[in-house]
Write a protein that holds these residues in place. Structure first.
Motif, PDB file in Angstrom:
ATOM      1  N   PRO A  32     -21.258 -10.320   1.689  1.00 53.95           N
ATOM      2  CA  PRO A  32     -20.497  -9.143   2.117  1.00 53.95           C
ATOM      3  C   PRO A  32     -19.014  -9.364   1.812  1.00 53.95           C
ATOM      4  O   PRO A  32     -18.498 -10.445   2.045  1.00 53.95           O
ATOM      5  N   PRO A  33     -18.356  -8.384   1.309  1.00 51.90           N
ATOM      6  CA  PRO A  33     -16.975  -8.582   0.866  1.00 51.90           C
ATOM      7  C   PRO A  33     -16.015  -8.519   2.038  1.00 51.90           C
ATOM      8  O   PRO A  33     -16.338  -7.943   3.072  1.00 51.90           O
ATOM      9  N   PRO A  34     -14.827  -9.086   1.877  1.00 49.43           N
ATOM     10  CA  PRO A  34     -13.797  -8.910   2.896  1.00 49.43           C
ATOM     11  C   PRO A  34     -13.286  -7.486   2.828  1.00 49.43           C
ATOM     12  O   PRO A  34     -12.797  -7.049   1.806  1.00 49.43           O
ATOM     13  N   ASN A  35     -13.381  -6.741   3.923  1.00 55.38           N
ATOM     14  CA  ASN A  35     -13.146  -5.307   3.863  1.00 55.38           C
ATOM     15  C   ASN A  35     -11.708  -4.966   4.172  1.00 55.38           C
ATOM     16  O   ASN A  35     -11.418  -4.203   5.079  1.00 55.38           O
ATOM     17  N   THR A  36     -10.782  -5.579   3.407  1.00 56.66           N
ATOM     18  CA  THR A  36      -9.371  -5.337   3.747  1.00 56.66           C
ATOM     19  C   THR A  36      -8.891  -3.978   3.297  1.00 56.66           C
ATOM     20  O   THR A  36      -7.840  -3.534   3.693  1.00 56.66           O
ATOM     21  N   LEU A  37      -9.671  -3.317   2.435  1.00 62.23           N
ATOM     22  CA  LEU A  37      -9.190  -2.022   1.977  1.00 62.23           C
ATOM     23  C   LEU A  37      -9.394  -0.935   3.011  1.00 62.23           C
ATOM     24  O   LEU A  37      -8.683   0.047   3.036  1.00 62.23           O
ATOM     25  N   THR A  38     -10.382  -1.123   3.902  1.00 59.16           N
ATOM     26  CA  THR A  38     -10.704  -0.026   4.805  1.00 59.16           C
ATOM     27  C   THR A  38     -10.315  -0.325   6.243  1.00 59.16           C
ATOM     28  O   THR A  38     -10.643   0.425   7.131  1.00 59.16           O
ATOM     29  N   GLU A  39      -9.619  -1.417   6.476  1.00 58.11           N
ATOM     30  CA  GLU A  39      -9.233  -1.708   7.853  1.00 58.11           C
ATOM     31  C   GLU A  39      -7.985  -0.903   8.193  1.00 58.11           C
ATOM     32  O   GLU A  39      -7.267  -0.435   7.319  1.00 58.11           O
ATOM     33  N   PRO A  40      -7.689  -0.780   9.467  1.00 57.65           N
ATOM     34  CA  PRO A  40      -6.498  -0.036   9.859  1.00 57.65           C
ATOM     35  C   PRO A  40      -5.240  -0.748   9.375  1.00 57.65           C
ATOM     36  O   PRO A  40      -5.201  -1.957   9.219  1.00 57.65           O
ATOM     37  N   VAL A  41      -4.194   0.058   9.162  1.00 54.38           N
ATOM     38  CA  VAL A  41      -2.949  -0.490   8.626  1.00 54.38           C
ATOM     39  C   VAL A  41      -2.355  -1.500   9.594  1.00 54.38           C
ATOM     40  O   VAL A  41      -1.786  -2.514   9.200  1.00 54.38           O
ATOM     41  N   LEU A  42      -2.503  -1.218  10.875  1.00 57.16           N
ATOM     42  CA  LEU A  42      -1.940  -2.136  11.870  1.00 57.16           C
ATOM     43  C   LEU A  42      -2.537  -3.524  11.741  1.00 57.16           C
ATOM     44  O   LEU A  42      -1.847  -4.536  11.907  1.00 57.16           O
ATOM     45  N   ASP A  43      -3.827  -3.565  11.402  1.00 60.30           N
ATOM     46  CA  ASP A  43      -4.462  -4.860  11.180  1.00 60.30           C
ATOM     47  C   ASP A  43      -3.821  -5.625  10.039  1.00 60.30           C
ATOM     48  O   ASP A  43      -3.536  -6.810  10.145  1.00 60.30           O
ATOM     49  N   THR A  44      -3.618  -4.921   8.944  1.00 60.57           N
ATOM     50  CA  THR A  44      -3.023  -5.574   7.781  1.00 60.57           C
ATOM     51  C   THR A  44      -1.627  -6.078   8.109  1.00 60.57           C
ATOM     52  O   THR A  44      -1.265  -7.209   7.780  1.00 60.57           O
ATOM     53  N   VAL A  45      -0.865  -5.213   8.775  1.00 60.96           N
ATOM     54  CA  VAL A  45       0.509  -5.596   9.094  1.00 60.96           C
ATOM     55  C   VAL A  45       0.515  -6.785  10.040  1.00 60.96           C
ATOM     56  O   VAL A  45       1.273  -7.739   9.874  1.00 60.96           O
ATOM     57  N   LYS A  46      -0.363  -6.728  11.043  1.00 60.12           N
ATOM     58  CA  LYS A  46      -0.403  -7.850  11.997  1.00 60.12           C
ATOM     59  C   LYS A  46      -0.790  -9.136  11.305  1.00 60.12           C
ATOM     60  O   LYS A  46      -0.224 -10.208  11.557  1.00 60.12           O
ATOM     61  N   ARG A  47      -1.766  -9.023  10.387  1.00 60.58           N
ATOM     62  CA  ARG A  47      -2.211 -10.237   9.726  1.00 60.58           C
ATOM     63  C   ARG A  47      -1.124 -10.807   8.843  1.00 60.58           C
ATOM     64  O   ARG A  47      -0.899 -12.013   8.817  1.00 60.58           O
ATOM     65  N   ASP A  48      -0.394  -9.934   8.128  1.00 60.27           N
ATOM     66  CA  ASP A  48       0.684 -10.423   7.280  1.00 60.27           C
ATOM     67  C   ASP A  48       1.818 -11.008   8.101  1.00 60.27           C
ATOM     68  O   ASP A  48       2.391 -12.040   7.750  1.00 60.27           O
ATOM     69  N   LEU A  49       2.133 -10.353   9.204  1.00 62.14           N
ATOM     70  CA  LEU A  49       3.195 -10.892  10.056  1.00 62.14           C
ATOM     71  C   LEU A  49       2.799 -12.250  10.615  1.00 62.14           C
ATOM     72  O   LEU A  49       3.609 -13.176  10.671  1.00 62.14           O
ATOM     73  N   TRP A  50       1.548 -12.363  11.009  1.00 59.04           N
ATOM     74  CA  TRP A  50       1.103 -13.645  11.544  1.00 59.04           C
ATOM     75  C   TRP A  50       1.166 -14.730  10.482  1.00 59.04           C
ATOM     76  O   TRP A  50       1.525 -15.873  10.762  1.00 59.04           O
TER      77      TRP A  50
END
Lengths: 258, 280
Positions: B101-119
């Protein structure tokens, strides 16, 4: 010497490649480099034998590993060359370089000089203004960085290339990399000069810059004699090199430390 | 390419149609037991080198868990939860080992992406700028590099310098930005040309993160306007930056050339420090 062979094991040239277009042994770049054939002597030192090794490492313009041959120096070698460039007497710089000219000196000496001129030029105007005006209307002039970069980088690239082509045209056996190296190291004397030019006494500044300019010009001229015979045409080249270096010294004084 | 045995022993008519059918059946299997998207042969367990595409990093969160609901429902409600445990339901099917199963970073909420990058930025910062046991090993120190952190720090430094300048503000920002960005690239090239072994983008990332102390210094200098205080603060920030960058740079080259690789780093930070002091 053996330690360097430990580090430069045979696959090291692969690790240094930047992931861009890599021209593997393309004929066009090789032709541009070697002037059309293997027998054409471009990088060999004038008095010693033809160094076949340096030509075989050319892997195209965009591969880092083809430029590492010009940075194959250690710290003590660079320091040695720097110190020898401070003494204008003795025209043996090209012998000291030998078969290993480096562009590290050129790049970082010019960059250091750009920074020093911008920084100390601003400091000097600040000091002079504080002495005469007693006001605090001085502000940092970023234009000094632009002027220093254009002036120093332009000089250190254009003048060696121009001399290389002129000397080649006149038949002498010049090498571009060695010229770049020598002119780069000739600028190193201006770095402590820039620091000394902070002294806000005008006559002292002129004396300092004239001494430094003369030393640097003598360095360049004496080292050029090893490429030049005795004919009058080529003697004009030496005088031109001397005058150009003096012009650079005066430009430094007049623009950055008025 | 790999079906060399099928040339001599044709068990079934080996044409492209049957291959397509096989893939389709695998997709159908995965639809029932996992996400509907099948990536081409990307195994989630392998650790790609740090310089690969930014979507695959070494500590990427494992794929979303398998729920008992249908896959279509799962696509619409992609989990906004923190990184879930590996999917247990997939282990029995062939898909988990082969395609995964692929990492579904394209369809996750933007807040998730931002939080992950900030972390990621914060954790890289802690690794690089503050003392930690991995400092001497450059391979471990910045395994999970990214370029967002350096970008923020460079832009912040440019803005801080431009703010405190009284004349030629835009020129000051341009000079600061060009100096730092071009400087990082040139420093990396310098190490590579001296015969050192570093990864290009990892080094860019590290040099950007080492600007953080200078950012703090510039911020403090923006607020306080005393020249002597500025000199002291900038000197401290310079020392901290150099201390942060030193182990990485010095371990990348031959010990005979350490000074040749370190001097340009010092020069760049010194010039930035000078800009901070002089611009008022």
């Amino acid at each position: 010497m053996d330690e360097s062979s430990y580090w430069n094991h045979p696959t090291s040239h692969l690790l240094g490649s930047v992931p861009a277009v890599v021209n593997e042994e393309s004929e066009a770049s090789y032709g541009r480099r070697g002037g059309g054939g293997r027998g054409y002597q471009t990088l060999g030192p004038p008095t010693e034998g033809f160094d076949q090794q340096s030509q075989n490492n050319w892997k195209g313009v965009f591969s880092i590993s083809s430029y590492t041959q010009y940075f194959d120096v250690d710290t003590d070698v660079v320091v040695n060359r720097l110190i020898s460039s401070f003494y204008p007497a003795g025209g043996d710089f090209f012998n000291k370089i030998g078969a290993n000219p480096d562009l590290y000196g050129l790049i970082w000496i010019t960059t250091t000089l750009v920074f020093m001129l911008a920084a100390f030029g601003n400091c000097a105007t600040y000091l002079i203004q504080k002495r005469t005006d007693r006001t605090t209307s001085w502000s940092f002039d970023v234009g000094y960085v632009n002027a220093a970069a254009c002036g120093i980088y332009g000089y250190s690239l254009v003048v060696p290339v121009a001399f290389y082509f002129l000397l080649r045209y006149l038949g002498s056996n010049a090498s571009l990399v060695r010229f770049l190296c020598m002119w780069g190291y000739s600028l190193s004397i201006f770095i402590p000069t820039a620091f000394l030019l902070l002294i806000p006494v005008e006559i002292l500044r002129w004396i300092i810059i004239l001494i430094a300019g003369t030393a640097s010009s003598c360095f360049v001229t004496l080292n050029l004699t090893s490429y030049i015979g005795g004919s009058n045409d080529l003697r004009m080249m030496m005088i031109a090199a001397f005058l150009l270096q003096m012009a650079l010294a005066i430009f430094i004084k007049a623009w950055f430390f008025p | 390419m790999s079906n060399s045995h099928s040339d001599t022993i044709p068990l079934r008519p080996s044409n492209s149609q049957s291959d397509i059918d096989e893939i389709r059946s695998l997709i159908d299997d995965s639809v029932h037991s996992g996400p509907a998207v099948v990536l081409p042969a990307r195994h989630p367990a392998t650790t790609p080198p740090p310089s690969s595409s930014p979507f695959i990093s070494s500590n990427i969160p494992p794929p979303p868990p398998v729920s008992s609901s249908s896959s279509l429902q799962k696509l619409q409600s992609v989990p906004a939860a923190p990184p879930p445990p590996p999917p247990v339901g997939n282990s029995s099917s062939i898909v988990a080992n082969g395609f995964g199963p692929p990492p579904n970073t394209l369809t996750e909420p933007v807040l998730d992406t931002v939080k992950r990058d900030l972390w990621r930025i914060v954790s890289n910062l802690k690794l690089v700028v503050f003392p930690n046991p991995f400092r001497e090993d450059p391979g471990k120190a910045l395994r999970d590099w990214d370029l967002w952190g350096p970008f923020f720090f460079i832009v912040f430094l440019g803005v801080a310098l431009s703010w405190s300048a009284s004349v030629k503000k835009s020129q000051v920002f341009a000079v600061a930005f060009a100096l730092l960005a071009a400087g990082a690239v040139i420093l990396t090239l310098n190490v590579l040309l001296l015969g050192g072994h570093i990864i290009f983008f990892q080094s860019l990332s590290l040099l950007g993160y080492c600007l953080f102390p200078l950012d703090v210094g510039a911020l403090i200098c923006m607020l306080k306007d005393n020249v002597v205080a500025k000199v002291i603060i900038v000197c401290l920030a310079l020392a901290w930056s150099s201390w942060a960058a030193y182990p990485f740079m010095s371990s990348a080259v031959n010990p005979n050339r350490k000074a040749l690789a370190l001097y340009p780093v010092l020069l760049m930070y010194l010039s930035v420090g000078f800009l901070i002091i002089a611009i008022d």
